[in-house]
Write a protein that holds these residues in place. Structure first.
Motif, PDB file in Angstrom:
ATOM      1  N   ILE A   1       0.806  -1.223   0.000  1.00 23.39           N
ATOM      2  CA  ILE A   1       0.000   0.000   0.000  1.00 23.39           C
ATOM      3  C   ILE A   1       0.836   1.269   0.000  1.00 23.39           C
ATOM      4  O   ILE A   1       0.626   2.168  -0.825  1.00 23.39           O
ATOM      5  CB  ILE A   1      -0.959  -0.017   1.212  1.00 23.39           C
ATOM      6  N   LEU A   2       1.806   1.381   0.924  1.00 20.90           N
ATOM      7  CA  LEU A   2       2.517   2.650   1.074  1.00 20.90           C
ATOM      8  C   LEU A   2       3.362   2.985  -0.150  1.00 20.90           C
ATOM      9  O   LEU A   2       3.312   4.114  -0.658  1.00 20.90           O
ATOM     10  CB  LEU A   2       3.375   2.625   2.335  1.00 20.90           C
ATOM     11  N   ILE A   3       4.169   2.038  -0.610  1.00 18.64           N
ATOM     12  CA  ILE A   3       5.029   2.332  -1.769  1.00 18.64           C
ATOM     13  C   ILE A   3       4.194   2.656  -3.005  1.00 18.64           C
ATOM     14  O   ILE A   3       4.461   3.664  -3.688  1.00 18.64           O
ATOM     15  CB  ILE A   3       6.022   1.185  -2.015  1.00 18.64           C
ATOM     16  N   PRO A   4       3.155   1.865  -3.352  1.00 17.55           N
ATOM     17  CA  PRO A   4       2.326   2.259  -4.497  1.00 17.55           C
ATOM     18  C   PRO A   4       1.644   3.616  -4.326  1.00 17.55           C
ATOM     19  O   PRO A   4       1.517   4.374  -5.292  1.00 17.55           O
ATOM     20  CB  PRO A   4       1.288   1.126  -4.580  1.00 17.55           C
ATOM     21  N   ALA A   5       1.209   3.938  -3.103  1.00 17.14           N
ATOM     22  CA  ALA A   5       0.555   5.232  -2.875  1.00 17.14           C
ATOM     23  C   ALA A   5       1.533   6.383  -3.092  1.00 17.14           C
ATOM     24  O   ALA A   5       1.221   7.382  -3.753  1.00 17.14           O
ATOM     25  CB  ALA A   5      -0.025   5.283  -1.466  1.00 17.14           C
ATOM     26  N   VAL A   6       2.734   6.257  -2.526  1.00 14.49           N
ATOM     27  CA  VAL A   6       3.755   7.293  -2.690  1.00 14.49           C
ATOM     28  C   VAL A   6       4.145   7.430  -4.151  1.00 14.49           C
ATOM     29  O   VAL A   6       4.238   8.538  -4.695  1.00 14.49           O
ATOM     30  CB  VAL A   6       4.981   6.989  -1.814  1.00 14.49           C
ATOM     31  N   ASP A   7       4.376   6.302  -4.808  1.00 16.71           N
ATOM     32  CA  ASP A   7       4.804   6.356  -6.207  1.00 16.71           C
ATOM     33  C   ASP A   7       3.724   6.937  -7.110  1.00 16.71           C
ATOM     34  O   ASP A   7       4.038   7.617  -8.095  1.00 16.71           O
ATOM     35  CB  ASP A   7       5.206   4.959  -6.688  1.00 16.71           C
ATOM     36  N   GLN A   8       2.457   6.685  -6.793  1.00 15.17           N
ATOM     37  CA  GLN A   8       1.378   7.283  -7.570  1.00 15.17           C
ATOM     38  C   GLN A   8       1.497   8.805  -7.580  1.00 15.17           C
ATOM     39  O   GLN A   8       1.367   9.450  -8.633  1.00 15.17           O
ATOM     40  CB  GLN A   8       0.024   6.888  -6.988  1.00 15.17           C
TER      41      GLN A   8
ATOM     42  N   VAL B   1      -0.488  11.974  -0.697  1.00 20.01           N
ATOM     43  CA  VAL B   1      -0.015  10.680  -0.205  1.00 20.01           C
ATOM     44  C   VAL B   1      -0.956  10.056   0.824  1.00 20.01           C
ATOM     45  O   VAL B   1      -1.337   8.888   0.693  1.00 20.01           O
ATOM     46  CB  VAL B   1       1.421  10.801   0.339  1.00 20.01           C
ATOM     47  N   PRO B   2      -1.373  10.758   1.889  1.00 21.78           N
ATOM     48  CA  PRO B   2      -2.277  10.120   2.854  1.00 21.78           C
ATOM     49  C   PRO B   2      -3.591   9.644   2.245  1.00 21.78           C
ATOM     50  O   PRO B   2      -4.110   8.584   2.620  1.00 21.78           O
ATOM     51  CB  PRO B   2      -2.520  11.212   3.899  1.00 21.78           C
ATOM     52  N   TYR B   3      -4.135  10.413   1.318  1.00 25.18           N
ATOM     53  CA  TYR B   3      -5.398   9.990   0.704  1.00 25.18           C
ATOM     54  C   TYR B   3      -5.186   8.840  -0.280  1.00 25.18           C
ATOM     55  O   TYR B   3      -6.057   7.955  -0.396  1.00 25.18           O
ATOM     56  CB  TYR B   3      -6.115  11.178   0.064  1.00 25.18           C
ATOM     57  N   ALA B   4      -4.050   8.810  -0.963  1.00 29.87           N
ATOM     58  CA  ALA B   4      -3.736   7.654  -1.802  1.00 29.87           C
ATOM     59  C   ALA B   4      -3.534   6.415  -0.941  1.00 29.87           C
ATOM     60  O   ALA B   4      -3.894   5.294  -1.327  1.00 29.87           O
ATOM     61  CB  ALA B   4      -2.484   7.924  -2.641  1.00 29.87           C
ATOM     62  N   MET B   5      -2.956   6.607   0.248  1.00 29.30           N
ATOM     63  CA  MET B   5      -2.752   5.492   1.171  1.00 29.30           C
ATOM     64  C   MET B   5      -4.068   4.990   1.735  1.00 29.30           C
ATOM     65  O   MET B   5      -4.348   3.789   1.725  1.00 29.30           O
ATOM     66  CB  MET B   5      -1.820   5.936   2.311  1.00 29.30           C
ATOM     67  N   VAL B   6      -4.913   5.899   2.226  1.00 30.98           N
ATOM     68  CA  VAL B   6      -6.106   5.454   2.937  1.00 30.98           C
ATOM     69  C   VAL B   6      -7.121   4.823   1.980  1.00 30.98           C
ATOM     70  O   VAL B   6      -7.859   3.905   2.374  1.00 30.98           O
ATOM     71  CB  VAL B   6      -6.729   6.606   3.746  1.00 30.98           C
ATOM     72  N   THR B   7      -7.183   5.276   0.741  1.00 34.90           N
ATOM     73  CA  THR B   7      -8.093   4.622  -0.204  1.00 34.90           C
ATOM     74  C   THR B   7      -7.664   3.180  -0.438  1.00 34.90           C
ATOM     75  O   THR B   7      -8.500   2.273  -0.516  1.00 34.90           O
ATOM     76  CB  THR B   7      -8.160   5.375  -1.540  1.00 34.90           C
ATOM     77  N   ARG B   8      -6.363   2.955  -0.552  1.00 30.22           N
ATOM     78  CA  ARG B   8      -5.873   1.579  -0.700  1.00 30.22           C
ATOM     79  C   ARG B   8      -6.098   0.760   0.575  1.00 30.22           C
ATOM     80  O   ARG B   8      -6.409  -0.425   0.504  1.00 30.22           O
ATOM     81  CB  ARG B   8      -4.385   1.592  -1.066  1.00 30.22           C
ATOM     82  N   LEU B   9      -5.909   1.383   1.734  1.00 30.59           N
ATOM     83  CA  LEU B   9      -6.109   0.674   2.993  1.00 30.59           C
ATOM     84  C   LEU B   9      -7.571   0.244   3.142  1.00 30.59           C
ATOM     85  O   LEU B   9      -7.856  -0.853   3.644  1.00 30.59           O
ATOM     86  CB  LEU B   9      -5.711   1.572   4.166  1.00 30.59           C
ATOM     87  N   PHE B  10      -8.487   1.090   2.696  1.00 32.35           N
ATOM     88  CA  PHE B  10      -9.907   0.759   2.765  1.00 32.35           C
ATOM     89  C   PHE B  10     -10.361  -0.064   1.573  1.00 32.35           C
ATOM     90  O   PHE B  10     -11.482  -0.576   1.569  1.00 32.35           O
ATOM     91  CB  PHE B  10     -10.737   2.034   2.869  1.00 32.35           C
ATOM     92  N   GLY B  11      -9.520  -0.181   0.559  1.00 32.24           N
ATOM     93  CA  GLY B  11      -9.876  -0.957  -0.619  1.00 32.24           C
ATOM     94  C   GLY B  11     -10.903  -0.291  -1.497  1.00 32.24           C
ATOM     95  O   GLY B  11     -11.717  -0.959  -2.145  1.00 32.24           O
TER      96      GLY B  11
ATOM     97  N   PRO C   1     -11.606   2.819  -4.639  1.00 33.78           N
ATOM     98  CA  PRO C   1     -10.846   3.347  -5.776  1.00 33.78           C
ATOM     99  C   PRO C   1     -10.007   4.565  -5.402  1.00 33.78           C
ATOM    100  O   PRO C   1     -10.526   5.501  -4.775  1.00 33.78           O
ATOM    101  CB  PRO C   1     -11.946   3.718  -6.784  1.00 33.78           C
ATOM    102  N   PRO C   2      -8.718   4.587  -5.768  1.00 30.11           N
ATOM    103  CA  PRO C   2      -7.879   5.761  -5.457  1.00 30.11           C
ATOM    104  C   PRO C   2      -8.444   7.075  -5.965  1.00 30.11           C
ATOM    105  O   PRO C   2      -8.262   8.122  -5.345  1.00 30.11           O
ATOM    106  CB  PRO C   2      -6.546   5.419  -6.140  1.00 30.11           C
TER     107      PRO C   2
ATOM    108  N   THR D   1       8.595   6.065   4.209  1.00 27.44           N
ATOM    109  CA  THR D   1       8.503   5.660   2.808  1.00 27.44           C
ATOM    110  C   THR D   1       8.498   6.865   1.884  1.00 27.44           C
ATOM    111  O   THR D   1       9.216   6.900   0.871  1.00 27.44           O
ATOM    112  CB  THR D   1       7.230   4.826   2.583  1.00 27.44           C
ATOM    113  N   LEU D   2       7.713   7.881   2.219  1.00 24.73           N
ATOM    114  CA  LEU D   2       7.634   9.065   1.369  1.00 24.73           C
ATOM    115  C   LEU D   2       8.991   9.730   1.218  1.00 24.73           C
ATOM    116  O   LEU D   2       9.444  10.003   0.092  1.00 24.73           O
ATOM    117  CB  LEU D   2       6.623  10.063   1.938  1.00 24.73           C
ATOM    118  N   PHE D   3       9.670  10.004   2.325  1.00 21.04           N
ATOM    119  CA  PHE D   3      10.910  10.776   2.219  1.00 21.04           C
ATOM    120  C   PHE D   3      12.068   9.919   1.726  1.00 21.04           C
ATOM    121  O   PHE D   3      13.006  10.447   1.118  1.00 21.04           O
ATOM    122  CB  PHE D   3      11.194  11.481   3.539  1.00 21.04           C
TER     123      PHE D   3
END
Length: 409
Positions: free
Chosen positions: A106-113, A140-150, A152-153, A352-354
């Motif tokens: 979740i975190l790496i894909p969210a950051v990379d997005q 980043v936090p919203y890209a992360m939390v959408t993935r965490l909740f499953g 759509p980003p 992960t972000l930094f």
């Protein structure tokens, strides 16, 4: 009831611009300060704050507090056995091996997005100007939390305008509770729809944990789910903005953050130096006496994490940002029974972000208009108290030079 000659208006320009001298005066002259505006005692010294956070006679639950009225009974407002029962439900997702798995999934894909869109915008140029708060600290936090909740980003753009009123309703001073209740109801319906449409094999880490597939939805936990939407986003928005501010204000090279130990020191020291939440609310379940001040049972206590984090009785040179300082205690995630459940995931998110930024970009510096210039230092204009963050942060990201390795995909 108070003799301290201080301005304690959390919404005043003076306080928002620079609360630290006010906190310092209170720690010295009146560490238990009665705020007539909030009908509460403000506690400002580190040892007192820690003691009260860990005192089982100082409770979080109170029927009329705004968070209870907004979310219903949740972890935030429960004490004793019920609090332990709720923590037991959520804990498996936020510790140890689970966090390591979430970092990869979740975190790496969210950051990379988020960083991919910035690199694409850069094109063939050597640098690009970015409004860091909106693009990265929010992205980043919203890209992360959408993935965490499953979910759509792309739903992040719909979610944030409905999450922000929740944050406002528990701020000091608070915004409209009516508006927050309306947007919370929209979020509850949104989550119920996603649960109803859940398909076999679909990854919804948070929702699957709280609402196991194949079982009836426990609607009493939907308030907790919306609380996690808020806690997993806006506190991180504030923290990410503060970390970038600290780096820019102290001329730290982005490449230095490729070192994991130094990166961890930067994150932890920033959380001490500029915590995203300055105050937590508690209630006395018995009569107390602190520094000669009588605190009656049922009195509201504002425990100042912000002031305690710069207490000169605990930290040497507390107003100076010193990664790697000997005493790395921090209260940004609270303490005691109500220590933030997501502390490990949050630290992994910032790390992960930094790390990815240090590997994908050659450097970062300030750009655009600057707020709050003063000799020898650069200070941001910030707002909020429970979610204290910069309004804007304009930066210029530089392309990584040819031959430098890029983050693994």
């Amino acid at each position: 009831m108070s003799s301290a000659r201080v301005s304690l208006d959390f919404s005043s320009d003076e306080f928002l611009a620079d609360p630290w001298p006010i906190y310092k005066e209170l720690r010295e002259s009146e560490p238990v300060y009665w705020s007539e505006a909030f009908k509460a005692f403000l506690i400002t010294r580190f040892e007192d704050v820690v003691e009260l956070l860990t005192d089982r006679q100082v409770i979080s639950g109170f029927p009329m507090r705004s968070s209870r009225r907004l979310f219903g009974p949740t972890l935030l407002d429960a004490d004793g056995p019920r609090h332990r029962e709720l923590r037991k439900i959520f804990t498996p997702l936020f510790v140890g091996a689970s966090v390591r798995r979430l970092r990869t999934e979740i975190l790496i894909p969210a950051v990379d997005q988020v960083l991919d869109t910035i690199e694409a915008e850069m094109g063939s140029a050597d640098e690009v100007d970015v409004e860091f708060m909106e693009r990265v600290a929010v992205g980043v936090p919203y890209a992360m939390v959408t993935r965490l909740f499953g979910v759509p980003p792309e739903d992040a753009a719909w979610l944030r305008p409905r999450v922000l009123p929740l944050a406002g309703a528990i701020e000091f001073p608070a915004t409209s509770l009516e508006t927050a209740l309306r947007t919370k109801a929209e979020l509850v319906e949104y989550l119920k729809d996603k649960l109803a449409d859940r398909r076999e094999g679909e990854r919804m880490p948070f929702l699957d944990l709280v609402f196991p597939p194949g079982e009836p939805v426990d609607e009493s936990l939907l308030g907790s789910a919306t609380l996690f939407l808020l806690a997993g986003t806006e506190t991180s928005v504030a923290t990410i903005g503060k970390i970038m501010y600290a780096l820019l204000a102290h001329n730290v090279e982005l490449s230095a953050l490729a070192d994991a130990e130094y990166r961890d020191q930067v994150v932890r020291e920033t959380l001490r130096w500029e915590p995203p939440s300055h105050t937590v609310l508690r209630y006395a379940s018995r009569d107390l006496n602190l520094h000669g001040v009588d605190i009656k049972r049922r009195s509201a206590l504002l425990l100042s994490l912000g002031s305690a984090s710069r207490d000169e009785r605990v930290f040497a040179d507390p107003d100076t940002w010193i990664p790697g300082r000997a005493d790395q205690r921090m209260l940004a995630f609270s303490n005691g029974p109500h220590t933030c459940l997501g502390i490990q995931l949050a630290l992994a998110e910032f790390d992960t972000l930094f790390e990815r930024m240090s590997l994908r970009f050659g450097g970062v510096r300030r750009s655009g208009s600057l707020d709050g210039i003063r000799p020898g230092f650069w200070r941001l204009r910030e707002r909020g108290h429970i979610f204290r963050r910069p309004d804007h942060l304009h930066v210029r990201l530089e392309r990584r030079r040819a031959g430098s390795s890029k983050a693994d995909a």
